[in-house]
Scaffold this motif. Structure first.
Motif, PDB file in Angstrom:
ATOM      1  N   THR A 409      15.305  18.298  -9.956  1.00  0.00           N
ATOM      2  CA  THR A 409      15.035  18.073 -11.372  1.00  0.00           C
ATOM      3  C   THR A 409      13.851  17.139 -11.601  1.00  0.00           C
ATOM      4  O   THR A 409      13.578  16.736 -12.739  1.00  0.00           O
ATOM      5  CB  THR A 409      16.283  17.488 -12.059  1.00  0.00           C
ATOM      6  N   GLY A 410      13.152  16.774 -10.514  1.00  0.00           N
ATOM      7  CA  GLY A 410      11.940  15.978 -10.653  1.00  0.00           C
ATOM      8  C   GLY A 410      12.138  14.482 -10.568  1.00  0.00           C
ATOM      9  O   GLY A 410      11.195  13.722 -10.810  1.00  0.00           O
ATOM     10  N   GLU A 411      13.351  14.018 -10.251  1.00  0.00           N
ATOM     11  CA  GLU A 411      13.592  12.586 -10.098  1.00  0.00           C
ATOM     12  C   GLU A 411      13.190  12.141  -8.688  1.00  0.00           C
ATOM     13  O   GLU A 411      13.334  12.890  -7.718  1.00  0.00           O
ATOM     14  CB  GLU A 411      15.075  12.264 -10.334  1.00  0.00           C
ATOM     15  N   GLU A 412      12.715  10.917  -8.578  1.00  0.00           N
ATOM     16  CA  GLU A 412      12.327  10.407  -7.257  1.00  0.00           C
ATOM     17  C   GLU A 412      13.564  10.113  -6.412  1.00  0.00           C
ATOM     18  O   GLU A 412      14.552   9.567  -6.910  1.00  0.00           O
ATOM     19  CB  GLU A 412      11.473   9.144  -7.393  1.00  0.00           C
ATOM     20  N   THR A 413      13.493  10.453  -5.151  1.00  0.00           N
ATOM     21  CA  THR A 413      14.610  10.225  -4.227  1.00  0.00           C
ATOM     22  C   THR A 413      14.595   8.816  -3.644  1.00  0.00           C
ATOM     23  O   THR A 413      15.582   8.385  -3.046  1.00  0.00           O
ATOM     24  CB  THR A 413      14.548  11.216  -3.054  1.00  0.00           C
ATOM     25  N   GLY A 414      13.473   8.111  -3.777  1.00  0.00           N
ATOM     26  CA  GLY A 414      13.355   6.800  -3.136  1.00  0.00           C
ATOM     27  C   GLY A 414      12.790   6.878  -1.739  1.00  0.00           C
ATOM     28  O   GLY A 414      12.827   5.890  -0.995  1.00  0.00           O
ATOM     29  N   ILE A 415      12.247   8.049  -1.362  1.00  0.00           N
ATOM     30  CA  ILE A 415      11.639   8.232  -0.049  1.00  0.00           C
ATOM     31  C   ILE A 415      10.199   8.691  -0.233  1.00  0.00           C
ATOM     32  O   ILE A 415       9.934   9.661  -0.948  1.00  0.00           O
ATOM     33  CB  ILE A 415      12.410   9.260   0.793  1.00  0.00           C
ATOM     34  N   GLU A 416       9.269   7.982   0.384  1.00  0.00           N
ATOM     35  CA  GLU A 416       7.864   8.361   0.381  1.00  0.00           C
ATOM     36  C   GLU A 416       7.402   8.604   1.815  1.00  0.00           C
ATOM     37  O   GLU A 416       7.904   7.969   2.758  1.00  0.00           O
ATOM     38  CB  GLU A 416       6.999   7.282  -0.276  1.00  0.00           C
ATOM     39  N   VAL A 417       6.460   9.521   1.951  1.00  0.00           N
ATOM     40  CA  VAL A 417       5.979   9.937   3.273  1.00  0.00           C
ATOM     41  C   VAL A 417       4.454   9.921   3.270  1.00  0.00           C
ATOM     42  O   VAL A 417       3.826  10.375   2.299  1.00  0.00           O
ATOM     43  CB  VAL A 417       6.472  11.356   3.635  1.00  0.00           C
ATOM     44  N   ILE A 418       3.867   9.411   4.350  1.00  0.00           N
ATOM     45  CA  ILE A 418       2.422   9.534   4.572  1.00  0.00           C
ATOM     46  C   ILE A 418       2.192  10.721   5.493  1.00  0.00           C
ATOM     47  O   ILE A 418       2.739  10.777   6.603  1.00  0.00           O
ATOM     48  CB  ILE A 418       1.828   8.261   5.192  1.00  0.00           C
ATOM     49  N   LEU A 419       1.418  11.680   5.022  1.00  0.00           N
ATOM     50  CA  LEU A 419       1.013  12.825   5.823  1.00  0.00           C
ATOM     51  C   LEU A 419      -0.410  12.589   6.306  1.00  0.00           C
ATOM     52  O   LEU A 419      -1.272  12.174   5.516  1.00  0.00           O
ATOM     53  CB  LEU A 419       1.075  14.112   4.999  1.00  0.00           C
ATOM     54  N   ASN A 420      -0.653  12.854   7.583  1.00  0.00           N
ATOM     55  CA  ASN A 420      -1.990  12.558   8.121  1.00  0.00           C
ATOM     56  C   ASN A 420      -2.593  13.760   8.819  1.00  0.00           C
ATOM     57  O   ASN A 420      -1.908  14.728   9.170  1.00  0.00           O
ATOM     58  CB  ASN A 420      -1.945  11.360   9.070  1.00  0.00           C
ATOM     59  N   THR A 421      -3.908  13.691   9.044  1.00  0.00           N
ATOM     60  CA  THR A 421      -4.682  14.774   9.655  1.00  0.00           C
ATOM     61  C   THR A 421      -5.072  14.462  11.087  1.00  0.00           C
ATOM     62  O   THR A 421      -5.008  15.329  11.954  1.00  0.00           O
ATOM     63  CB  THR A 421      -5.956  15.038   8.830  1.00  0.00           C
ATOM     64  N   VAL A 422      -5.507  13.222  11.353  1.00  0.00           N
ATOM     65  CA  VAL A 422      -5.849  12.793  12.712  1.00  0.00           C
ATOM     66  C   VAL A 422      -4.619  12.124  13.306  1.00  0.00           C
ATOM     67  O   VAL A 422      -4.133  11.120  12.792  1.00  0.00           O
ATOM     68  CB  VAL A 422      -7.046  11.820  12.698  1.00  0.00           C
ATOM     69  N   ARG A 423      -4.100  12.714  14.375  1.00  0.00           N
ATOM     70  CA  ARG A 423      -2.869  12.187  14.975  1.00  0.00           C
ATOM     71  C   ARG A 423      -3.111  10.772  15.514  1.00  0.00           C
ATOM     72  O   ARG A 423      -4.070  10.520  16.231  1.00  0.00           O
ATOM     73  CB  ARG A 423      -2.389  13.078  16.105  1.00  0.00           C
ATOM     74  N   ALA A 424      -2.209   9.867  15.182  1.00  0.00           N
ATOM     75  CA  ALA A 424      -2.256   8.511  15.717  1.00  0.00           C
ATOM     76  C   ALA A 424      -0.874   7.902  15.574  1.00  0.00           C
ATOM     77  O   ALA A 424      -0.190   8.133  14.573  1.00  0.00           O
ATOM     78  CB  ALA A 424      -3.281   7.656  14.971  1.00  0.00           C
ATOM     79  N   GLN A 425      -0.462   7.144  16.578  1.00  0.00           N
ATOM     80  CA  GLN A 425       0.828   6.493  16.450  1.00  0.00           C
ATOM     81  C   GLN A 425       0.736   5.326  15.467  1.00  0.00           C
ATOM     82  O   GLN A 425      -0.347   4.928  15.040  1.00  0.00           O
ATOM     83  CB  GLN A 425       1.321   6.006  17.800  1.00  0.00           C
ATOM     84  N   SER A 426       1.873   4.763  15.132  1.00  0.00           N
ATOM     85  CA  SER A 426       1.957   3.702  14.122  1.00  0.00           C
ATOM     86  C   SER A 426       1.770   2.348  14.799  1.00  0.00           C
ATOM     87  O   SER A 426       2.690   1.838  15.422  1.00  0.00           O
ATOM     88  CB  SER A 426       3.311   3.757  13.417  1.00  0.00           C
ATOM     89  N   TYR A 427       0.574   1.775  14.645  1.00  0.00           N
ATOM     90  CA  TYR A 427       0.267   0.525  15.319  1.00  0.00           C
ATOM     91  C   TYR A 427       0.536  -0.710  14.473  1.00  0.00           C
ATOM     92  O   TYR A 427       0.888  -1.766  14.995  1.00  0.00           O
ATOM     93  CB  TYR A 427      -1.216   0.489  15.706  1.00  0.00           C
ATOM     94  N   ASP A 428       0.325  -0.617  13.161  1.00  0.00           N
ATOM     95  CA  ASP A 428       0.162  -1.824  12.363  1.00  0.00           C
ATOM     96  C   ASP A 428       0.551  -1.539  10.910  1.00  0.00           C
ATOM     97  O   ASP A 428       0.407  -0.398  10.442  1.00  0.00           O
ATOM     98  CB  ASP A 428      -1.325  -2.233  12.441  1.00  0.00           C
ATOM     99  N   PRO A 429       1.070  -2.531  10.178  1.00  0.00           N
ATOM    100  CA  PRO A 429       1.426  -2.302   8.770  1.00  0.00           C
ATOM    101  C   PRO A 429       0.267  -1.831   7.905  1.00  0.00           C
ATOM    102  O   PRO A 429       0.502  -1.280   6.816  1.00  0.00           O
ATOM    103  CB  PRO A 429       1.927  -3.680   8.318  1.00  0.00           C
ATOM    104  N   SER A 430      -0.970  -2.032   8.351  1.00  0.00           N
ATOM    105  CA  SER A 430      -2.108  -1.517   7.577  1.00  0.00           C
ATOM    106  C   SER A 430      -2.069  -0.001   7.466  1.00  0.00           C
ATOM    107  O   SER A 430      -2.732   0.575   6.595  1.00  0.00           O
ATOM    108  CB  SER A 430      -3.425  -1.962   8.211  1.00  0.00           C
ATOM    109  N   LEU A 431      -1.280   0.655   8.305  1.00  0.00           N
ATOM    110  CA  LEU A 431      -1.010   2.077   8.138  1.00  0.00           C
ATOM    111  C   LEU A 431      -0.490   2.360   6.732  1.00  0.00           C
ATOM    112  O   LEU A 431      -0.907   3.322   6.071  1.00  0.00           O
ATOM    113  CB  LEU A 431       0.022   2.511   9.178  1.00  0.00           C
ATOM    114  N   PHE A 432       0.415   1.521   6.237  1.00  0.00           N
ATOM    115  CA  PHE A 432       1.019   1.731   4.924  1.00  0.00           C
ATOM    116  C   PHE A 432       0.103   1.253   3.806  1.00  0.00           C
ATOM    117  O   PHE A 432      -0.056   1.934   2.779  1.00  0.00           O
ATOM    118  CB  PHE A 432       2.372   1.019   4.861  1.00  0.00           C
TER     119      PHE A 432
END
Length: 501
Positions: A409-432
C-alpha cells in the motif's frame, strides 16, 4: 651490497584476489573499474595492494634515489582473471621494467591470491619473468596480502616478502614502510636478507581483532623490535576460496643472513598457529538467530556482518538471505549496505530520486544466495560516483542508489538498501553516508564483509553479530569441492604431518 651511485628502483603493482568458485570473470575492464594507473599516474593515496608505490615515492625522495614507476592495476576480488587481461598487464609491466634497466631493485605491490585462465600461479609467473630480466643479483621485494598462496616458485624468485599482519588489513601502509626499510638497508649494505618459510599444512581464518591471533601478531611485532637478527616476520593465512595446489597457511621469517635461525623461527611460529587450529575463527549465528538478537538489542546500531557474501572474497555480494529474514521478523530501522545489482541501479537511476516503482533486485549471481527480491521501492538517493574509505584508501562502489522498501500500500517498511554497481565489501561507515544514511541513527546495519569492516565499525556499534547465511562462499575447507588442493592439509586430514609430528 652498498652501491657507488644513487640507486635506481623500479616499482609496479598487479593485484586481485581470486575466488576460483566464483562465476564472475575479471577482464581488463575489471581492473580499470577499480584501479588502472599507468606510469606516474598512481594517486597519492594507495589502494590495498599499491602502498609500495606511494611509500616508495617518499622513501626515494628522501634518499635522493630514482624511482621508476610502472603500471599499477588492482581489481576487486571475483573469479578467474581472463588470460588476455593477465597477460597484457603482465607484459606491460615487464616491458616497462626492460625500458628502465639497469635497476638496483624491483619493489612490487602484489596480492598473492590471483588465479588466471591458464595460470594457477600468476604471481609466480610474473616474479620468475622479472628475475630472468634483472638477473640473480638485483634485489626483488614485494608486499603481499596474507590471504595469499605462498608458492615455491615465488619464494625461489623473490628475495623479500612482507605481508600485512592485521586482519582487518589496517596496516598495509606500515608494512610497505617495513618492506622499504629492508630495501634501503640492503642497498646501503647494512643487512643481507635471507627468507625462510614454514608450511603449516592447515586452512583456517585468522582475525586479528580477537584472540588467539591478536596475541600472535603482537608477539611477532615485539620480536621484530627486540631482536636485531629479525628483519621481518609474516603469517600467510592462505585463501580458502582459491582451489590451487599450494593453498594453505605458511609463516615467513626474514633474518639478517642467518638461514638456520630463520628456519627455526618460521617453524616455531608455524607450529604455534597449528596448535591453535580451529580456534581462530569468530563465532557466528545463522540468519534467524542473528536477526532476532539484533532486534532484541536495547540500542543500536547493531552491526550484522553477512560474512560469507563478501565481495572482498570474490562473491558477487548480491545475497538476499538476511534481507528476507529481516522482513519476515518485522525489523525496522535497518540499512543494508550493499546489494550488488547493476541493472537495478540503472533502472532506479533512470527513474530518479523520489520515484516509486516495482523492482526486482539481488539473488542473481549464483546458487545459495537467496531468491531475487520483488518489492515496491522508493528511490531515495542516487550517487553516480559513490565511494567509501578504507584506511588511507578510497574505494569506489558506484554508481549506487539508496532505496526504501515499501508495503503493497506504499507505506515504508523501515528497511533501506544500498544497491551498487562496482562490487566492494563494506569497509567503513562512509559507505552509508555516501548515500545520505546516518549510521548512528539506525537500529541495525547489515554489511557484507568477513572482518575488514571491524576496525571502522566497532567504534560505533553497540554490538557486532557475525552471520553465516547460506553458502555463497566456500566456507568449509573440510568439505569444499576442491579439485586441486592437496589432501595432506588440516582439516581435510586430521594428521597432515603424519609421523613427522
Amino acid at each position: 651490497m652498498a652501491l657507488a651511485s644513487p640507486p635506481r628502483i623500479f616499482t609496479a603493482a598487479l593485484a586481485t584476489e581470486t575466488n576460483t568458485f566464483s562465476p564472475i570473470v575479471i577482464d581488463r575492464r575489471g581492473f580499470e573499474d577499480s584501479l588502472y594507473a599507468p606510469p606516474g599516474q598512481h594517486p597519492e593515496t594507495p589502494t590495498l595492494c599499491t602502498a609500495p608505490i606511494t611509500v616508495g615515492r617518499r622513501v626515494c625522495a628522501a634518499q635522493g634515489w630514482t624511482l621508476i614507476e610502472g603500471t599499477a592495476a588492482w581489481a576487486d576480488p571475483a573469479g578467474l582473471v581472463s588470460r588476455g587481461a593477465y597477460e597484457t598487464l603482465r607484459d606491460e609491466i615487464l616491458d616497462q621494467l626492460r625500458a628502465a634497466l639497469p635497476v638496483d631493485a624491483v619493489v612490487l605491490g602484489l596480492h598473492g591470491a590471483m588465479v588466471a585462465q591458464g595460470y594457477l600461479d600468476p604471481e609466480g609467473d610474473l616474479l620468475a619473468r622479472i628475475r630472468e630480466i634483472i638477473g640473480p643479483d638485483v634485489l626483488l621485494a614485494a608486499e603481499l596480502d596474507p590471504h595469499s598462496h605462498l608458492t615455491a616458485k615465488r619464494v625461489a624468485a623473490a628475495d623479500v616478502f612482507v605481508a600485512f599482519k592485521e586482519f582487518p588489513h589496517t596496516d598495509f601502509v606500515e608494512r610497505a614502510e617495513d618492506l622499504w626499510q629492508i630495501v634501503v638497508d640492503t642497498l646501503e649494505g647494512r643487512v643481507r636478507p635471507v627468507m625462510s618459510v614454514h608450511d603449516c599444512r592447515m586452512i583456517d581464518v585468522f582475525p586479528t581483532s580477537r584472540q588467539p591471533m591478536r596475541g600472535f601478531v603482537d608477539r611477532m611485532m615485539a620480536m621484530e623490535q627486540d631482536d636485531p637478527r629479525i628483519l621481518s616476520l609474516s603469517a600467510i593465512h592462505g585463501f580458502m576460496a582459491g582451489d590451487v595446489p599450494e593453498m594453505g597457511t605458511k609463516t615467513i621469517a626474514i633474518t639478517d643472513g642467518n638461514a638456520d635461525f630463520g628456519a627455526a623461527l618460521a617453524r616455531q611460529l608455524g607450529e604455534e598457529l597449528y596448535a591453535n587450529r580451529g580456534r581462530h575463527m569468530m563465532p557466528s549465528l545463522d540468519e534467524t538467530a542473528a536477526v532476532a538478537q539484533a532486534m532484541a538489542a536495547a540500542s543500536g546500531p547493531v552491526v550484522i556482518a553477512d560474512m560469507w557474501d563478501n565481495p572482498g572474497g570474490g562473491t558477487a555480494g548480491d545475497a538476499t538471505v538476511i534481507l528476507r529474514e529481516l522482513l519476515a521478523q518485522g525489523a525496522t530501522g535497518v540499512a543494508i549496505g550493499t546489494i550488488w545489482d547493476p541493472i537495478a541501479v540503472q533502472l532506479c537511476t533512470v527513474a530518479g530520486e523520489g520515484a516509486e516503482m516495482p523492482l526486482r533486485f539481488g539473488g542473481k549471481s549464483a546458487p545459495e544466495t537467496g531468491e531475487p527480491m520483488d518489492a515496491l521501492v522508493r528511490v531515495i538517493r542516487v550517487n553516480p560516483t559513490a565511494e567509501m574509505r578504507f584506511g588511507e584508501s578510497v574505494v569506489p562502489f558506484g554508481p549506487a542508489v539508496r532505496i526504501a522498501l515499501l508495503t503493497a500500500t506504499g507505506e515504508e517498511t523501515g528497511i533501506e538498501v544500498i544497491l551498487n554497481t562496482v562490487r566492494a565489501q563494506s569497509y567503513d561507515p562512509s559507505l552509508f553516508t555516501a548515500l545520505g544514511i546516518e549510521p548512528l541513527a539506525c537500529k541495525i546495519l547489515v554489511i557484507k564483509s568477513t572482518n575488514h569492516f571491524y576496525a571502522a565499525f566497532q567504534p560505533i556499534a553497540s554490538e557486532i553479530i557475525y552471520c553465516s547465511a547460506g553458502h555463497p562462499y566456500p566456507n568449509d575447507p573440510a568439505t569444499n569441492p576442491y579439485r586441486l588442493v592437496r589432501q595432506d592439509i588440516w582439516p581435510r586430514s586430521d594428521n597432515p604431518f603424519g609421523d613427522a609430528t
